[in-house]
Enzyme design. Structure first.
Site, PDB file in Angstrom:
ATOM      1  N   ASP A 171      68.734 -51.993  32.666  1.00  0.00           N
ATOM      2  CA  ASP A 171      68.037 -51.960  31.437  1.00  0.00           C
ATOM      3  C   ASP A 171      66.684 -52.954  32.183  1.00  0.00           C
ATOM      4  O   ASP A 171      66.962 -53.763  32.617  1.00  0.00           O
ATOM      5  CB  ASP A 171      68.209 -51.989  29.598  1.00  0.00           C
ATOM      6  CG  ASP A 171      67.965 -52.488  28.766  1.00  0.00           C
ATOM      7  OD1 ASP A 171      66.109 -52.513  29.207  1.00  0.00           O
ATOM      8  OD2 ASP A 171      68.130 -52.242  27.539  1.00  0.00           O
ATOM      9  N   LYS A 175      59.390 -54.994  27.831  1.00  0.00           N
ATOM     10  CA  LYS A 175      58.656 -55.872  27.274  1.00  0.00           C
ATOM     11  C   LYS A 175      58.262 -57.025  28.869  1.00  0.00           C
ATOM     12  O   LYS A 175      59.921 -57.826  28.597  1.00  0.00           O
ATOM     13  CB  LYS A 175      58.699 -56.467  25.881  1.00  0.00           C
ATOM     14  CG  LYS A 175      58.760 -55.345  24.978  1.00  0.00           C
ATOM     15  CD  LYS A 175      58.295 -55.362  23.449  1.00  0.00           C
ATOM     16  CE  LYS A 175      58.284 -53.960  22.881  1.00  0.00           C
ATOM     17  NZ  LYS A 175      58.484 -54.349  21.456  1.00  0.00           N
ATOM     18  N   THR A 242      70.939 -37.186  40.475  1.00  0.00           N
ATOM     19  CA  THR A 242      71.180 -36.257  39.134  1.00  0.00           C
ATOM     20  C   THR A 242      70.006 -35.395  38.691  1.00  0.00           C
ATOM     21  O   THR A 242      68.765 -35.372  39.924  1.00  0.00           O
ATOM     22  CB  THR A 242      70.741 -37.407  38.119  1.00  0.00           C
ATOM     23  OG1 THR A 242      69.870 -37.829  38.044  1.00  0.00           O
ATOM     24  CG2 THR A 242      71.859 -38.289  38.234  1.00  0.00           C
ATOM     25  N   GLU A 245      66.697 -37.365  37.882  1.00  0.00           N
ATOM     26  CA  GLU A 245      65.908 -38.065  38.625  1.00  0.00           C
ATOM     27  C   GLU A 245      65.689 -37.057  39.287  1.00  0.00           C
ATOM     28  O   GLU A 245      63.982 -37.154  39.591  1.00  0.00           O
ATOM     29  CB  GLU A 245      67.049 -39.221  39.838  1.00  0.00           C
ATOM     30  CG  GLU A 245      66.710 -39.197  41.121  1.00  0.00           C
ATOM     31  CD  GLU A 245      67.660 -40.358  41.496  1.00  0.00           C
ATOM     32  OE1 GLU A 245      67.409 -41.024  42.211  1.00  0.00           O
ATOM     33  OE2 GLU A 245      68.890 -40.388  40.934  1.00  0.00           O
TER      34      GLU A 245
END
Length: 263
Positions: A171, A175, A242, A245
């Site tokens: 992840d 922000k 993938t 991607e």
């Protein structure tokens, strides 16, 4: 693909478009507890880089959990793991932190039968999905630990045990105020490096350029690591390209691989 990747969608299925990346979606959470922060009264608190969320379980995933979980999911324990006892052989061991739905993990394990793999993931549907792939492909060289990866590293992985570590599409916490939640931080990398054997490798990948830049800065600053490339590395052949991607690359979006080895 964290805990480091995680409850996020499979890294193998992560699109290269940062604006549409599953790693930033509401269902995404990487797998690690890695940052300490100070409270107002001076005490230290742990900041997690993942958020557990409920996920839907398919019937195949649920069946795999029930039938294959007892054999392929290793219970968390506050004691060192014995890979020889787990896999019944002595072979190089690679730890993947946050494998999402496990498609890339299964493909890598199938393509490297002489290497053993342990995937760490907190998201139950992802665990069920990878178990299903283990059963369908007869993958004897792959096990799962469903737990916080930092605690797994601290208690189950002794220094020098790992031949490699994979952290694919953790992840990015887009922000700025959330950047401290990113998995790849100096303290975590330092802990991770101690678990690598000399010559062992750390392979990270991301589709978010600001995070790629932070990864490169953090990994380059770790004195025990050596970059295998001048900056970002070509995608190693073992990491699957993938469909998401590939689609992103055709649209001109970026994916950055970083491969470092321990001195």
């Amino acid at each position: 693909m964290t805990h480091p990747t995680s409850g996020r969608p499979d890294a193998a299925d992560s699109p290269a478009d940062p604006s549409a990346s599953p790693s930033s979606a509401s269902s995404a959470e990487p797998v690690a507890r890695h940052v300490e922060d100070a409270t107002d009264d001076g005490r230290r608190r742990t900041i997690r880089s993942f958020v557990l969320r409920a996920g839907r379980m398919g019937t195949g995933q649920q069946r795999a959990l029930e039938t294959l979980g007892p054999k392929f999911v290793l219970p968390y324990q506050a004691a060192p793991l014995d890979p020889g006892a787990v896999f019944g052989r002595q072979a190089p061991l690679v730890l993947e932190i946050g494998f999402g739905m496990g498609a890339a993990t299964a493909e890598i394990a199938a393509g490297r039968p002489d290497t053993d793999f342990i995937g760490v993931e907190v998201h139950t549907p992802g665990v069920g999905s990878l178990l299903k792939l283990i059963g369908e492909n007869g993958l004897a060289n792959l096990r799962i630990i469903q737990h916080d990866a930092v605690e797994v590293l601290e208690h189950m992985v002794p220094p020098g045990m790992l031949a490699g570590v994979h952290i694919f599409f953790p992840d990015p916490w887009h922000k700025k105020k959330h950047n401290k939640r990113r998995l790849i931080q100096p303290s975590f990398v330092n802990k991770l490096v101690t678990r690598l054997s000399p010559g062992g490798y750390l392979h990270c990948a991301t589709d978010w350029q600001p995070y790629a830049e932070q990864m490169l800065e953090v990994l380059s600053a770790e004195p025990a690591l050596v970059n295998t490339a001048e900056g970002y590395a070509p995608k190693p052949a073992y990491r699957p390209l993938t469909k998401f991607e590939n689609r992103g690359l055709k649209l001109g979006h970026g994916v950055w691989d970083l491969v470092f080895t321990r001195r």
